[in-house]
Design a protein around this motif. Structure first.
Motif, short mmCIF file in Angstrom:
data_model
loop_
_atom_site.label_atom_id
_atom_site.label_comp_id
_atom_site.label_asym_id
_atom_site.label_seq_id
_atom_site.Cartn_x
_atom_site.Cartn_y
_atom_site.Cartn_z
N LYS A 137 0.80 -1.23 0.00
CA LYS A 137 0.00 0.00 0.00
C LYS A 137 0.83 1.27 0.00
O LYS A 137 0.30 2.35 -0.27
CB LYS A 137 -0.94 0.00 1.21
CG LYS A 137 -1.99 -1.10 1.18
CD LYS A 137 -2.93 -0.98 2.37
CE LYS A 137 -4.01 -2.05 2.32
NZ LYS A 137 -4.94 -1.94 3.49
N GLN A 138 2.12 1.16 0.33
CA GLN A 138 2.92 2.38 0.39
C GLN A 138 4.39 2.11 0.09
O GLN A 138 4.87 1.00 0.23
CB GLN A 138 2.77 3.06 1.75
CG GLN A 138 3.32 2.26 2.91
CD GLN A 138 3.15 3.00 4.23
OE1 GLN A 138 2.46 3.99 4.33
NE2 GLN A 138 3.79 2.50 5.27
N ILE A 139 5.06 3.18 -0.34
CA ILE A 139 6.51 3.17 -0.53
C ILE A 139 7.10 3.91 0.67
O ILE A 139 6.63 4.99 1.04
CB ILE A 139 6.91 3.89 -1.83
CG1 ILE A 139 6.36 3.14 -3.04
CG2 ILE A 139 8.44 4.02 -1.93
CD1 ILE A 139 6.54 3.89 -4.35
N ARG A 140 8.13 3.33 1.26
CA ARG A 140 8.75 3.94 2.44
C ARG A 140 10.25 4.06 2.17
O ARG A 140 10.91 3.05 1.93
CB ARG A 140 8.49 3.07 3.67
CG ARG A 140 9.03 3.64 4.98
CD ARG A 140 8.71 2.67 6.12
NE ARG A 140 9.32 3.07 7.36
CZ ARG A 140 8.79 3.94 8.22
NH1 ARG A 140 7.63 4.50 7.96
NH2 ARG A 140 9.42 4.26 9.34
N PHE A 141 10.77 5.29 2.21
CA PHE A 141 12.19 5.49 1.93
C PHE A 141 12.73 6.69 2.70
O PHE A 141 11.97 7.54 3.18
CB PHE A 141 12.42 5.70 0.42
CG PHE A 141 11.93 7.03 -0.10
CD1 PHE A 141 12.81 8.09 -0.29
CD2 PHE A 141 10.59 7.22 -0.39
CE1 PHE A 141 12.36 9.31 -0.77
CE2 PHE A 141 10.12 8.44 -0.87
CZ PHE A 141 11.02 9.48 -1.07
N ILE A 142 14.05 6.73 2.84
CA ILE A 142 14.74 7.87 3.45
C ILE A 142 15.54 8.56 2.36
O ILE A 142 16.24 7.91 1.59
CB ILE A 142 15.68 7.43 4.59
CG1 ILE A 142 14.84 6.88 5.76
CG2 ILE A 142 16.55 8.58 5.07
CD1 ILE A 142 15.66 6.32 6.89
N ARG A 143 15.42 9.87 2.28
CA ARG A 143 16.10 10.62 1.22
C ARG A 143 17.62 10.46 1.34
O ARG A 143 18.19 10.56 2.42
CB ARG A 143 15.76 12.11 1.30
CG ARG A 143 14.31 12.43 1.05
CD ARG A 143 14.10 13.92 1.11
NE ARG A 143 14.74 14.60 -0.01
CZ ARG A 143 14.97 15.91 -0.04
NH1 ARG A 143 14.64 16.67 1.00
NH2 ARG A 143 15.54 16.45 -1.09
N ALA A 144 18.26 10.19 0.21
CA ALA A 144 19.72 10.07 0.20
C ALA A 144 20.37 11.37 0.64
O ALA A 144 21.45 11.38 1.24
CB ALA A 144 20.19 9.70 -1.22
N LYS A 145 19.70 12.48 0.38
CA LYS A 145 20.25 13.79 0.71
C LYS A 145 20.39 14.00 2.21
O LYS A 145 21.26 14.72 2.68
CB LYS A 145 19.34 14.88 0.13
CG LYS A 145 19.82 16.30 0.36
CD LYS A 145 18.90 17.29 -0.32
CE LYS A 145 19.38 18.72 -0.09
NZ LYS A 145 18.48 19.71 -0.76
N THR A 146 19.52 13.35 3.00
CA THR A 146 19.50 13.61 4.44
C THR A 146 19.93 12.43 5.30
O THR A 146 20.10 12.59 6.50
CB THR A 146 18.08 14.02 4.88
OG1 THR A 146 17.16 12.96 4.56
CG2 THR A 146 17.64 15.29 4.18
N GLU A 147 20.11 11.25 4.72
CA GLU A 147 20.35 10.07 5.55
C GLU A 147 21.65 10.15 6.35
O GLU A 147 21.77 9.54 7.40
CB GLU A 147 20.34 8.80 4.69
CG GLU A 147 21.46 8.72 3.66
CD GLU A 147 21.37 7.48 2.80
OE1 GLU A 147 20.44 6.68 3.02
OE2 GLU A 147 22.20 7.32 1.89
N ARG A 148 22.63 10.93 5.87
CA ARG A 148 23.91 11.03 6.58
C ARG A 148 24.10 12.39 7.26
O ARG A 148 25.08 12.59 7.96
CB ARG A 148 25.07 10.82 5.61
CG ARG A 148 25.22 9.39 5.12
CD ARG A 148 26.41 9.26 4.21
NE ARG A 148 26.63 7.90 3.78
CZ ARG A 148 27.36 7.02 4.44
NH1 ARG A 148 27.95 7.37 5.56
NH2 ARG A 148 27.52 5.79 3.98
#
Length: 415
Positions: A265-276
């Motif tokens: 039902k959904q896509i869940r991700f962390i932005r590469a720009k902010t993960e570090r």
């Protein structure tokens, strides 16, 4: 068990100016050790620093510097295979040599760190800033942190604009310099009292927000554009729409998206720009609509496997430099075709992948969505960042509101 880093106001001994020293506290297996910082605060200032969004410039600057102290300590702990206070102190103190007060050396060190973290694009941006600063300095002696004062900053700003650079570029370069300066303050290279980046001394310039969002009518035209099935043009159109529909997903995040991140039902991700770069980063959740599912089914790689990239952009094991080059080509290809499509449809704007992100946020705004929801959907930590994304209302809406000011006229005319 990992060591825990926190900041602590040591109120045992008050200084003559009424402040107390702020110390770094490291806790491991119930044992605590304290390490000095260069910052002293009153109890009321310390309370303000602890608030999520302080308003005063001094408090905001102090909070940022303290986060730099704790961030560096946390990174050292993460890099240690086995924690011990003795090893931590050795690494935190650094080498026995006196740290350099050369600004360019500071840039080089930070750029090297960015490259190790595979943040190649950010490293390139810092390198551009360092190159510009070098060209402006033009002296036989190296540029030191003590040279960076309000007069120097204003001179650099005027020199950049005089050489045809936009105020936005000036702001980007000076924010990079501010980061390097903050690191120097943390390392004790320059005294905090000399800090020039305050509202009273020198305020970083901000560029005028160029409106990039499309109207809903223009997006509808792109959605129904009759691209020839199976062509690069059709794929570029669909991937642009995928970005728009998926909370304005960045092309890098699209390229790195795996099937493991795509649920029922959904896509869940962390932005590469902010993960570090940020702590306590929240994942972005995208509700999967029929159109999103259709694009994944059409262009997604087969067979489906959890660790497999959804789109055929990257390959496992790529170096950071190679990954960046491939993503740039990916963006270039989408932009090439989406610009052609926009031109064919008579859309009088430079439509790019960046336009998709701005259009997502602005269409939500115009539909009445709360700015807090838009900010969360974009993965922003600060609502002010979201506000800079939001375009103004369409001319038709403005006319409707303007006519409302004299709506009594139409009611009388009907009497």
């Amino acid at each position: 068990m990992s060591a825990i880093v926190s900041l602590y106001l040591d109120t045992r001994r008050q200084k003559k100016d009424g402040t107390f020293p702020v110390k770094l506290r490291v806790t491991f297996q119930r044992k605590q050790q304290y390490y000095p910082t260069s910052i002293t605060l009153t109890e009321s200032q310390w309370e303000k620093v602890g608030k999520p969004k302080p308003r005063e410039d001094f408090i905001r600057d102090t909070k940022r510097l303290l986060e730099t102290f704790s961030g560096r300590a946390e990174k050292i702990i993460r890099d240690m295979p086995l924690f011990s206070f003795e090893e931590f102190e050795k690494r935190y103190a650094g080498s026995s040599e006196a740290p350099s007060d050369n600004v360019v050396v500071g840039f080089e060190s930070y750029i090297g760190q960015l490259k190790q973290e595979r943040r190649v694009k950010t490293a390139e941006s810092y390198q551009c800033a360092a190159n510009a600063i070098n060209r402006y300095h033009q002296r036989k002696t190296p540029l030191t942190y003590r040279d960076i004062d309000p007069q120097w900053l204003k001179g650099f700003e005027q020199w950049m604009i005089g050489n045809g650079n936009s105020i936005t570029t000036v702001g980007i370069y000076l924010r990079s310099l501010r980061t390097i300066y903050n690191q120097a303050v943390e390392d004790g290279i320059v005294d905090r009292d000399s800090y020039p980046f305050t509202k009273r001394r020198y305020q970083l310039p901000t560029g005028r927000n160029v409106k990039k969002a499309l109207t809903l009518a223009d997006i509808e035209k792109i959605f129904h554009y009759p691209a020839k099935p199976g062509t690069a043009e059709e794929k570029a159109r669909d991937l642009w729409l995928f970005s728009y529909l998926c909370n304005g997903m960045n092309p890098k995040d699209m390229a790195r998206l795996t099937y493991q991140q795509v649920g029922a039902k959904q896509i869940r991700f962390i932005r590469a720009k902010t993960e570090r770069t940020k702590r306590d980063v929240k994942a972005i959740n995208v509700i999967i609509t029929e159109d999103i599912r259709r694009i994944i089914d059409k262009w997604g790689q087969k067979p489906v496997a959890p660790q497999r990239y959804v789109f055929d952009v990257l390959e496992p094991g790529m170096s950071a430099d190679r990954e960046m080059a491939v993503i740039r080509q990916f963006v270039k290809t989408i932009n090439k075709y989406i610009r052609r499509i926009a031109s064919t449809l008579g859309i009088d704007k430079d439509v790019t992948t960046y336009t998709a992100r701005h259009s997502f946020s602005t269409v939500l705004k115009r539909s009445g969505a709360p700015i807090e929801f838009i900010s969360e959907s974009l993965g922003h930590q600060d609502i002010r960042t979201t506000e800079s994304y939001l375009d103004s209302f369409e001319d038709e809406v403005k006319l409707q509101y303007a006519n409302a000011l004299t709506s009594f006229r139409s009611s009388k005319e009907h009497d």
